[in-house]
Every structure is written in structure tokens, then in C-alpha cells.
Design a protein around this motif. Sequence first.
Motif, mmCIF file in Angstrom:
data_model
loop_
_atom_site.group_PDB
_atom_site.id
_atom_site.type_symbol
_atom_site.label_atom_id
_atom_site.label_comp_id
_atom_site.label_asym_id
_atom_site.label_seq_id
_atom_site.Cartn_x
_atom_site.Cartn_y
_atom_site.Cartn_z
ATOM 1 N N MET A 38 0.881 -1.157 0.000
ATOM 2 C CA MET A 38 0.000 0.000 0.000
ATOM 3 C C MET A 38 0.920 1.208 0.000
ATOM 4 N N THR A 39 0.774 2.055 -1.013
ATOM 5 C CA THR A 39 1.618 3.230 -1.148
ATOM 6 C C THR A 39 0.746 4.467 -1.157
ATOM 7 N N CYS A 40 1.137 5.483 -0.384
ATOM 8 C CA CYS A 40 0.396 6.742 -0.300
ATOM 9 C C CYS A 40 1.321 7.871 -0.731
ATOM 10 N N LYS A 41 0.854 8.680 -1.702
ATOM 11 C CA LYS A 41 1.653 9.781 -2.239
ATOM 12 C C LYS A 41 0.828 11.052 -2.306
ATOM 13 N N GLU A 42 1.511 12.166 -2.501
ATOM 14 C CA GLU A 42 0.836 13.451 -2.685
ATOM 15 C C GLU A 42 -0.100 13.367 -3.876
ATOM 16 N N LYS A 43 -1.303 13.886 -3.737
ATOM 17 C CA LYS A 43 -2.267 13.862 -4.837
ATOM 18 C C LYS A 43 -1.746 14.634 -6.044
ATOM 19 N N GLU A 44 -1.081 15.753 -5.788
ATOM 20 C CA GLU A 44 -0.578 16.582 -6.879
ATOM 21 C C GLU A 44 0.670 16.002 -7.526
ATOM 22 N N GLU A 45 1.341 15.074 -6.848
ATOM 23 C CA GLU A 45 2.573 14.487 -7.364
ATOM 24 C C GLU A 45 2.516 12.964 -7.261
ATOM 25 N N PRO A 46 1.632 12.321 -8.033
ATOM 26 C CA PRO A 46 1.468 10.875 -7.886
ATOM 27 C C PRO A 46 2.714 10.061 -8.207
ATOM 28 N N SER A 47 3.666 10.642 -8.923
ATOM 29 C CA SER A 47 4.898 9.904 -9.198
ATOM 30 C C SER A 47 6.011 10.283 -8.226
ATOM 31 N N LYS A 51 4.586 9.012 0.977
ATOM 32 C CA LYS A 51 4.434 9.484 2.357
ATOM 33 C C LYS A 51 4.564 8.312 3.326
ATOM 34 N N PHE A 52 4.032 7.170 2.927
ATOM 35 C CA PHE A 52 4.269 5.934 3.663
ATOM 36 C C PHE A 52 3.995 4.756 2.734
ATOM 37 N N VAL A 53 4.605 3.625 3.073
ATOM 38 C CA VAL A 53 4.427 2.380 2.334
ATOM 39 C C VAL A 53 4.235 1.267 3.347
ATOM 40 N N LYS A 54 3.238 0.437 3.130
ATOM 41 C CA LYS A 54 3.029 -0.760 3.934
ATOM 42 C C LYS A 54 3.319 -1.953 3.040
ATOM 43 N N LYS A 55 3.991 -2.967 3.593
ATOM 44 C CA LYS A 55 4.384 -4.144 2.820
ATOM 45 C C LYS A 55 3.886 -5.403 3.510
ATOM 46 N N LEU A 56 3.855 -6.479 2.762
ATOM 47 C CA LEU A 56 3.509 -7.772 3.320
ATOM 48 C C LEU A 56 4.454 -8.086 4.475
ATOM 49 N N ASN A 57 3.907 -8.441 5.606
ATOM 50 C CA ASN A 57 4.628 -8.735 6.845
ATOM 51 C C ASN A 57 5.241 -7.506 7.506
ATOM 52 N N GLU A 81 -0.724 16.462 6.411
ATOM 53 C CA GLU A 81 -1.465 17.700 6.637
ATOM 54 C C GLU A 81 -2.942 17.438 6.888
ATOM 55 N N VAL A 82 -3.510 18.127 7.894
ATOM 56 C CA VAL A 82 -4.951 18.088 8.103
ATOM 57 C C VAL A 82 -5.592 18.701 6.863
ATOM 58 N N GLU A 83 -6.652 18.096 6.398
ATOM 59 C CA GLU A 83 -7.329 18.458 5.148
ATOM 60 C C GLU A 83 -6.475 18.148 3.929
ATOM 61 N N GLY A 84 -5.340 17.467 4.135
ATOM 62 C CA GLY A 84 -4.507 17.065 3.010
ATOM 63 C C GLY A 84 -5.158 15.920 2.253
ATOM 64 N N LYS A 85 -4.983 15.919 0.943
ATOM 65 C CA LYS A 85 -5.510 14.847 0.102
ATOM 66 C C LYS A 85 -4.341 14.143 -0.566
ATOM 67 N N TYR A 86 -4.334 12.851 -0.455
ATOM 68 C CA TYR A 86 -3.273 12.011 -0.981
ATOM 69 C C TYR A 86 -3.894 10.912 -1.838
ATOM 70 N N MET A 87 -3.101 10.299 -2.664
ATOM 71 C CA MET A 87 -3.538 9.168 -3.471
ATOM 72 C C MET A 87 -2.875 7.916 -2.905
ATOM 73 N N MET A 102 -6.854 -2.031 -5.360
ATOM 74 C CA MET A 102 -7.594 -0.966 -4.694
ATOM 75 C C MET A 102 -6.845 0.338 -4.860
ATOM 76 N N SER A 103 -7.588 1.426 -5.005
ATOM 77 C CA SER A 103 -6.972 2.749 -5.046
ATOM 78 C C SER A 103 -8.017 3.774 -4.683
ATOM 79 N N GLY A 104 -7.548 4.985 -4.421
ATOM 80 C CA GLY A 104 -8.475 6.059 -4.106
ATOM 81 C C GLY A 104 -7.782 7.249 -3.490
ATOM 82 N N CYS A 105 -8.604 8.125 -2.940
ATOM 83 C CA CYS A 105 -8.134 9.330 -2.273
ATOM 84 C C CYS A 105 -8.032 9.053 -0.777
ATOM 85 N N PHE A 106 -6.987 9.553 -0.179
ATOM 86 C CA PHE A 106 -6.709 9.355 1.242
ATOM 87 C C PHE A 106 -6.732 10.749 1.855
ATOM 88 N N LYS A 107 -7.771 11.089 2.629
ATOM 89 C CA LYS A 107 -7.950 12.446 3.149
ATOM 90 C C LYS A 107 -7.847 12.456 4.676
#
Length: 109
Positions: A38-47, A51-57, A81-87, A102-107
Motif C-alpha cells: 500500500m503506497t500513499c503519495k501526494e495527490k498533486e505528485e502521484p509519481s 508518504k508511507f508504504v506498507k508491505k507484506l509482513n 497535513e490536516v485536510e490534506g488529500k493524498y492518493m 484498490m486505489s483512491g483518495c486518502f484524506k
Amino acid sequence: MANVKKIIYDIEFTRGDTFNIAIDVSNLTSNDLISAYMTCKEKEEPSGTAKFVKKLNSGITKISNGKYKISLARADTIDLEVEGKYMYDVKVKYDNEIKTIMSGCFKML
């Protein structure tokens, strides 16, 4: 090859709280994952930098046959950031296949 339909799921929760979500991969050709991320990145900079990565185990654990749990700790979101939106997206590898399930917005609230 398994027929995998990606789920679009937006997540909203309070910064610094813990969070758990279950994923079901029982429709894949193999219920045992080789890897999962599971990878979370800035919405404006998806590449950009994650911000954090979760891995198996390491944040993603098997809870039963074909079911896994993704767990976020306070440290994963406390600096977002509070009110920050991430992908975010969740990718899994099984057999010789890699799929985004799975994917989406992380607010943050």
C-alpha cells in the motif's frame, strides 16, 4: 489468469489515528500473496516520494485464507497535513501476476 476488478475506495480519517482495513484476494488464482504494497503519495505528485508504504509482513498481514489486513500506525499519518488529500493504491503479486486491487483518495481530517 484471474479476473480482478479494482476497487475505488476513498478513505477519510483523523490524522494520527490508527486504521485497519481488510482486503479479500480469494478471487485470485492463488490465495497466498508473494508480495503486497500500500503506497500513499501526494495527490498533486502521484509519481513523487511516498508518504508511507506498507508491505507484506510489515503493516500487511494474512488474517485467514485469502484475507489480509492493512494496518496504519499513528506514525504513518501524524505528519500528514490536516485536510490534506493524498492518493493511495494497493498492489499485490501472486503467481506471476501483479495487480492493483484498490486505489483512491486518502484524506486527513
